[in-house]
Design an enzyme around this catalytic site. Structure first.
Site, PDB file in Angstrom:
ATOM      1  N   ARG A  42       0.822  -1.212   0.000  1.00 10.50           N
ATOM      2  CA  ARG A  42       0.000   0.000   0.000  1.00 10.50           C
ATOM      3  C   ARG A  42       0.859   1.267   0.000  1.00 10.50           C
ATOM      4  NH1 ARG A  42      -3.836  -1.664   4.664  1.00 10.50           N
ATOM      5  NH2 ARG A  42      -5.103  -3.294   3.732  1.00 10.50           N
ATOM      6  N   ARG A  56      -6.835  11.450  -5.415  1.00  7.65           N
ATOM      7  CA  ARG A  56      -8.112  10.762  -5.220  1.00  7.65           C
ATOM      8  C   ARG A  56      -9.269  11.757  -5.225  1.00  7.65           C
ATOM      9  NH1 ARG A  56     -10.006   6.081  -0.934  1.00  7.65           N
ATOM     10  NH2 ARG A  56     -12.218   6.474  -1.096  1.00  7.65           N
ATOM     11  N   ASP A  65      -7.034  -2.638  -6.918  1.00  7.84           N
ATOM     12  CA  ASP A  65      -7.671  -3.237  -5.753  1.00  7.84           C
ATOM     13  C   ASP A  65      -7.831  -4.727  -6.005  1.00  7.84           C
ATOM     14  OD1 ASP A  65      -9.186  -2.340  -3.145  1.00  7.84           O
ATOM     15  OD2 ASP A  65     -10.411  -3.910  -4.052  1.00  7.84           O
TER      16      ASP A  65
END
Length: 354
Positions: free
Chosen positions: A27, A40, A77
């Site tokens: 991550r 984002r 993801d």
């Protein structure tokens, strides 16, 4: 295999000599970085970010520009495959992933498609190729997927953070039903990772987030055997591309994991690195395994913790330094930098003559 300016990560996975221990973070492109939060916000929401190859590339490169890491990892993801199967994936603030149409009976499993990486998951392949072009020959790129058991857990439970009652109930009461679901996921993950390699991934990793909740015999049947089939497929189609398996809380299974033909095993912090190295010998490289919570300690304490991890593995190649799981959301970015700098400064002593 392309010639890279920095190939420490790939050489360590193959247990070849390196001048220092390579380091990257699970991550590493994520919410702890202010630049990620800005991107984002620009995307609008998480899945919109995942489906935008240019923005995926942008956030993948952000930690590389900030830190001296030895590998990039695709920003995506693990739930892209079940999403492409039409289960109605949503990310709910404060709850995480939710599926509108969980899979709980024979009919639902029979109706599941095996997504085509070049159509339903084309946005992931476009992200891989976009990142690969942006990296050039700078660093290797890691592709990834969730393990069949982990994906099945989300698909049957309908959300994360559960007690696993539904998926375990299926495993215990109707194992043939779960076998059918896992077979579709083995096929889906295999061609998905193959396509990532074709698009430019230099190594791939299978994240088995929930394998550690299973009893040993159930782990082998429902988690390890499906992963072994994926490894076998990848070794047939791309024999030179390293494959990493990571089962969270899977330290008791290292010997059987090493028998799958994978190149490396990821370890969380609940497994002693020295003991793991003794148990697997020279069969596989090891990746890990600093507790992510150490990055909330003071810089001196972080440096000491890094030293202990390096000492635990000991001399020689075959170690990739990483956290034992993903970096935590509120981690101070400068503390991640302290860890990476400590690996860079301390690890050459463990590679004499390289």
């Amino acid at each position: 295999m392309r010639k890279l300016q920095n190939d420490r990560f790939l050489r360590a996975l193959k247990r070849e000599p390196v001048d220092r221990t390579p380091v990257w973070m699970m991550r590493q492109a994520g919410r702890y970085l202010p630049e990620y939060r800005a991107t984002r916000a620009k995307a609008g929401d998480f899945m919109s970010l995942c489906r935008n190859p240019e923005l995926c590339c942008e956030v993948t490169l952000q930690p590389l520009d900030r830190y001296g890491l030895d590998a990039a990892i695709l920003f995506s993801d693990i739930l892209t495959i079940p999403d492409a199967m039409g289960l109605g994936l949503r990310f709910v603030e404060g709850e995480g992933p939710v599926f509108d149409r969980p899979v709980r009976d024979e009919h639902a499993i029979a109706q599941l498609p095996v997504p085509d990486p070049q159509t339903e998951l084309r946005y992931v392949m476009d992200a891989v190729s976009t990142i690969r072009r942006a990296l050039g020959t700078r660093l290797p790129l890691i592709g990834f997927a969730g393990s069949p058991w982990t994906l099945a857990t989300y698909m049957v439970e309908g959300a994360g953070g559960s007690d696993y009652a539904r998926i375990k109930g299926m495993a215990y009461d109707a194992p043939e039903l779960l076998d059918a679901l896992l077979a579709k996921l083995v096929a889906s993950v295999s061609i998905y990772l193959e396509a990532q390699i074709a698009a430019g991934a230099d190594a791939v990793m299978v994240f088995d987030t929930w394998g550690g909740v299973l009893a040993p015999a159930d782990y082998i049947r429902f988690s390890l055997e499906p992963m072994a089939k994926i490894v076998a497929h990848l070794k047939r189609v791309a024999p030179t591309v390293p494959v990493i398996l990571f089962t969270k809380n899977g330290g008791q299974h290292l010997e059987v994991m090493a028998e799958t033909g994978c190149d490396a095993l990821g370890l969380d912090w609940t497994t002693d690195l020295a003991n793991a190295r003794t148990r697997v010998g020279s069969r596989v490289a090891l990746q890990g395994n600093l507790d992510p919570a150490w990055l909330f300690a003071s810089p001196l304490k972080i440096e000491a913790a890094v030293r202990r991890v390096l000492e635990s593995f000991g001399q020689g190649s075959g170690h990739v330094f990483n956290l034992g799981h993903g970096i935590l959301q509120h981690t101070p970015p400068e503390h991640a930098g302290v860890m990476i700098e400590a690996v860079r400064n301390l690890s050459p002593a463990y590679h004499p003559g390289s």
